[in-house]
Design a protein around this motif. Structure first.
Motif, short mmCIF file in Angstrom:
data_model
loop_
_atom_site.label_atom_id
_atom_site.label_comp_id
_atom_site.label_asym_id
_atom_site.label_seq_id
_atom_site.Cartn_x
_atom_site.Cartn_y
_atom_site.Cartn_z
N THR A 58 18.80 16.45 24.42
CA THR A 58 20.18 16.00 24.22
C THR A 58 21.14 16.85 25.05
OG1 THR A 58 19.66 15.17 22.02
CG2 THR A 58 21.97 15.57 22.50
N ASP A 82 17.75 8.15 20.36
CA ASP A 82 16.99 8.90 19.36
C ASP A 82 17.52 8.50 17.99
OD1 ASP A 82 15.68 10.63 17.72
OD2 ASP A 82 15.84 12.35 19.09
N ASP A 160 19.04 9.05 26.02
CA ASP A 160 18.56 10.25 25.34
C ASP A 160 17.53 9.76 24.32
OD1 ASP A 160 18.20 12.77 24.25
OD2 ASP A 160 19.96 12.64 22.96
MG LIG Z 1 17.99 15.24 20.83
#
Ligand SMILES: [Mg+2]
Ligand SMILES: Nc1ncnc2c1ncn2[C@@H]1O[C@H](COP(=O)(O)OP(=O)(O)OP(=O)(O)O)[C@@H](O)[C@H]1O
Length: 242
Positions: A58, A82, A160
């Motif tokens: 991230t 995510d 991400d």
């Molecule tokens: Mg992450």
């Protein structure tokens, strides 16, 4: 669970204003190398993943997205894929919803979900709510269609994603991406874990653009600091260019 994922970690996350000079320079170098790979390969959709949780996906994806958006006339969309440990909302100080799960479940329009950020030309899609079926949502035709519709509006789309070595969630995104950036944590990610991830990515058509080694102890920081451990980034060319 909700408490854990909603915890504020923005203070810990690196941003381009607050970050120490050396890390910022490392990101610029990483950006330059990634952008070079992207241009060479003509790709715009990039997944960030790693072998395990907590290796810096991230932090890295957000900072590369920021760095890309700081280029002239470059529109960047970062999507929090995510759905188990979402953090993009904290990293960019946004409300978690309306987000990706709301849109995929038909609860909001695309325009409501895509948010502006404090960084001009950087747009973000947060997670929405933690769903019971993250893997199904990310591999759904709705997700594929969404990516196709936003492709024309942005120069780069950053995903991400969760760690490939732990869950299969990221594989449909890897398949849709033009390239994958692998984040490795220095002195933490093992060679067998890294090899496993590379094998999985190769089997799923992932083109590895490069490997970012996170948490490298910085020689310069050690020298100029007061004995504390520094952090930095290195960019590896060891794999990729398939
Ligand atoms: Mg992450
Ligand atoms: N280079 C760095 N310097 C300082 N702190 C860092 C660095 N990289 C990561 N961190 C910190 O380590 C923690 C994990 O980083 P991050 O959330 O980016 O990892 P992740 O791979 O996305 O984790 P997850 O698997 O939970 O999604 C965060 O608290 C982050 O602020």
């Amino acid at each position: 669970m909700a408490k854990k994922t909603d915890r504020k970690r923005s203070d810990n996350l690196i941003n381009m204003d607050a970050v120490a000079f050396q890390i910022r320079e490392s990101y610029k170098a990483a950006r330059t190398n990634i952008v070079y790979s992207i241009i060479k390969k003509g790709c715009k959709k990039i997944s960030f993943t790693s072998a395990n949780k907590g290796e810096g996906k991230t932090v890295t994806s957000v900072n590369v997205a920021i760095a890309l958006a700081q280029q002239v006339n470059t529109r960047v969309l970062i999507i929090d894929c995510d759905l188990r440990r979402p953090q993009i909302h904290n990293a960019l100080s946004l409300e978690p919803s309306p987000g990706l799960t709301n849109y995929l479940n038909g609860e909001c329009e695309k325009e409501e979900m895509i948010r502006t950020t404090k960084i001009s030309n950087l747009f973000a899609v947060t997670y929405g709510a933690v769903p019971p079926n993250p893997s199904e949502l990310l591999s759904s035709s709705g997700m594929q269609e969404f990516v196709k519709t936003v492709e024309k509006d942005y120069d780069y789309i950053i995903f991400d994603t969760p760690p490939v070595g732990v869950v299969v969630d990221s594989l449909p995104l890897v398949k849709q991406s033009d390239g994958v950036v692998l984040v490795v944590k220095h002195n933490s990610t093992t060679y067998p874990a890294l090899k496993k991830v590379i094998d999985v990515l190769n089997r799923n058509g992932g083109k590895i653009l490069g490997i970012i080694v996170n948490n490298v102890e910085s020689v310069k920081t050690k020298k100029f600091g007061k004995g504390g451990k520094g952090y930095g980034y290195e960019y590896g060319y060891g794999y990729g260019y398939y």
